[in-house]
Write a protein that holds these residues in place. Structure first.
Motif, mmCIF file in Angstrom:
data_model
loop_
_atom_site.group_PDB
_atom_site.id
_atom_site.type_symbol
_atom_site.label_atom_id
_atom_site.label_comp_id
_atom_site.label_asym_id
_atom_site.label_seq_id
_atom_site.Cartn_x
_atom_site.Cartn_y
_atom_site.Cartn_z
ATOM 1 N N ARG A 1 -5.987 -25.005 -31.849
ATOM 2 C CA ARG A 1 -4.849 -24.358 -31.558
ATOM 3 C C ARG A 1 -4.191 -24.370 -33.285
ATOM 4 N N SER A 2 -4.311 -25.299 -33.897
ATOM 5 C CA SER A 2 -3.501 -25.530 -35.159
ATOM 6 C C SER A 2 -4.269 -24.493 -36.053
ATOM 7 N N GLU A 3 -5.967 -24.386 -36.012
ATOM 8 C CA GLU A 3 -6.508 -23.460 -37.014
ATOM 9 C C GLU A 3 -6.026 -21.978 -36.628
ATOM 10 N N LEU A 4 -5.841 -21.762 -35.104
ATOM 11 C CA LEU A 4 -5.420 -20.318 -34.676
ATOM 12 C C LEU A 4 -4.176 -20.038 -35.456
ATOM 13 N N LYS A 5 -3.157 -21.119 -35.207
ATOM 14 C CA LYS A 5 -1.886 -20.633 -35.866
ATOM 15 C C LYS A 5 -2.013 -20.406 -37.345
ATOM 16 N N ILE B 1 -3.297 -16.777 -37.850
ATOM 17 C CA ILE B 1 -2.435 -15.873 -37.417
ATOM 18 C C ILE B 1 -1.124 -15.657 -38.447
ATOM 19 N N GLU B 2 -0.713 -17.018 -39.096
ATOM 20 C CA GLU B 2 0.213 -17.001 -40.202
ATOM 21 C C GLU B 2 -0.255 -15.950 -41.367
ATOM 22 N N SER B 3 -1.576 -16.318 -41.622
ATOM 23 C CA SER B 3 -2.285 -15.807 -42.866
ATOM 24 C C SER B 3 -2.327 -14.391 -42.425
ATOM 25 N N LEU B 4 -2.852 -13.864 -41.494
ATOM 26 C CA LEU B 4 -2.661 -12.388 -41.086
ATOM 27 C C LEU B 4 -1.381 -11.829 -41.273
ATOM 28 N N MET B 5 -0.378 -12.291 -40.702
ATOM 29 C CA MET B 5 1.096 -11.853 -40.818
ATOM 30 C C MET B 5 1.366 -11.957 -42.160
ATOM 31 N N SER C 1 1.586 -17.340 -26.507
ATOM 32 C CA SER C 1 1.906 -18.680 -26.446
ATOM 33 C C SER C 1 1.775 -19.144 -28.017
ATOM 34 N N VAL C 2 0.752 -18.960 -28.684
ATOM 35 C CA VAL C 2 0.591 -19.704 -30.138
ATOM 36 C C VAL C 2 1.697 -18.974 -31.003
ATOM 37 N N VAL C 3 2.051 -17.733 -30.941
ATOM 38 C CA VAL C 3 3.074 -16.955 -31.683
ATOM 39 C C VAL C 3 4.351 -17.687 -31.311
ATOM 40 N N ALA C 4 4.656 -17.695 -30.094
ATOM 41 C CA ALA C 4 6.073 -18.299 -29.454
ATOM 42 C C ALA C 4 6.103 -19.770 -30.176
ATOM 43 N N GLU C 5 5.084 -20.460 -30.263
ATOM 44 C CA GLU C 5 5.079 -21.962 -30.600
ATOM 45 C C GLU C 5 5.151 -21.877 -32.021
ATOM 46 N N MET C 6 4.734 -20.997 -32.791
ATOM 47 C CA MET C 6 4.915 -21.048 -34.169
ATOM 48 C C MET C 6 6.415 -20.727 -34.599
ATOM 49 N N PRO D 1 7.744 -15.969 -37.242
ATOM 50 C CA PRO D 1 7.407 -14.896 -36.476
ATOM 51 C C PRO D 1 8.442 -14.272 -35.343
ATOM 52 N N PHE D 2 8.475 -12.936 -35.537
ATOM 53 C CA PHE D 2 9.402 -12.200 -34.799
ATOM 54 C C PHE D 2 8.513 -11.191 -33.982
ATOM 55 N N PHE D 3 8.692 -11.249 -32.597
ATOM 56 C CA PHE D 3 7.862 -10.622 -31.787
ATOM 57 C C PHE D 3 8.572 -9.561 -30.739
ATOM 58 N N THR D 4 7.905 -8.463 -30.475
ATOM 59 C CA THR D 4 8.232 -7.584 -29.606
ATOM 60 C C THR D 4 7.380 -7.658 -28.340
ATOM 61 N N ASP D 5 7.322 -6.681 -27.372
ATOM 62 C CA ASP D 5 6.373 -6.677 -26.275
ATOM 63 C C ASP D 5 5.018 -6.447 -26.966
ATOM 64 N N THR D 6 4.939 -5.678 -28.194
ATOM 65 C CA THR D 6 3.426 -5.150 -28.321
ATOM 66 C C THR D 6 3.096 -5.771 -29.735
ATOM 67 N N THR D 7 4.123 -6.300 -30.800
ATOM 68 C CA THR D 7 3.802 -6.392 -31.999
ATOM 69 C C THR D 7 4.398 -7.908 -32.569
ATOM 70 N N VAL D 8 3.841 -8.312 -33.575
ATOM 71 C CA VAL D 8 4.551 -9.473 -34.258
ATOM 72 C C VAL D 8 4.471 -9.258 -35.705
ATOM 73 N N LYS D 9 5.736 -9.803 -36.161
ATOM 74 C CA LYS D 9 5.682 -9.577 -37.739
ATOM 75 C C LYS D 9 6.392 -11.036 -38.358
ATOM 76 N N PHE D 10 6.601 -10.953 -39.622
ATOM 77 C CA PHE D 10 7.318 -12.298 -40.187
ATOM 78 C C PHE D 10 8.711 -11.466 -40.680
ATOM 79 N N VAL D 11 9.698 -12.184 -40.348
ATOM 80 C CA VAL D 11 11.020 -11.810 -40.848
ATOM 81 C C VAL D 11 11.721 -13.032 -41.458
#
Length: 185
Positions: free
Chosen positions: A3-7, A10-14, A39-44, A57-67
């Protein structure tokens, strides 16, 4: 993948993307289910906000991005707001005037008109982009010759050097008449 590696991934990609990334795309890249990605994005987001991080991370129903964190808005405005124009000292304005009217001109030419050294004024005008080197004088030492730039014209609201006010005909007129070039607002 832990899970920590996945976070971290995802952070790197965003971070690299700079644009919203769809949850569908994240599922494809990491080959995990939608519920786990969400779940991972919400936890981040919760962790980063709790730590008062600069982004989260700020997310909508379909996407996520950094704000950016609104808590740091004041500093973002200071960084991204256009800088205030600095005023030019009398000695710098005198030097700039000599260059504008007599260009191309060397530092020695400027000093002979002003009667004082002008190294600081010339270096300041070069840094601010109001003058530039336009060549070398064909004499011993080959000193630099300076001329004005488009930044000079813009700063003083001129379209060309022909719009400079005329110089007084004599020294007496110079003492009686003040010429001011209006700033471009």
């Amino acid at each position: 993948m832990e899970r920590s590696e996945l976070k971290g991934a995802i952070e790197s990609l965003m971070y690299v993307s700079g644009e919203p990334i769809s949850f569908v795309e994240l599922q494809r890249v990491f080959e995990v289910g939608e519920d786990e990605i969400r779940s991972v994005v919400a936890e981040m987001a919760d962790e980063m906000q709790a730590e008062n991080r600069g982004i989260y991370p700020f997310f909508t129903d379909t996407t996520v991005k950094f704000v950016t964190n609104p808590r740091y808005e004041e500093w973002l405005i200071k960084l991204l707001a256009p800088p205030e124009e600095r005023t030019l000292s009398d000695s710098i304005m005198e030097t700039l005037s000599i260059i504008a009217y007599r260009q191309p001109v060397t530092r020695a030419d400027i000093e002979s008109v002003r009667g004082v050294r002008c190294e600081y004024a010339v270096s300041t005008l070069l840094k601010q982009g109001f003058i530039r080197e336009v060549g070398r004088k064909d004499c011993i030492g080959r000193p630099m010759m300076f001329g004005t730039t488009d930044a000079f014209l813009v700063r003083f609201g001129l379209h060309s050097l022909e719009e400079l006010p005329p110089l007084p005909a004599s020294e007496d007129e110079n003492n009686e008449t003040e010429y001011q070039i209006g700033e471009n607002v």
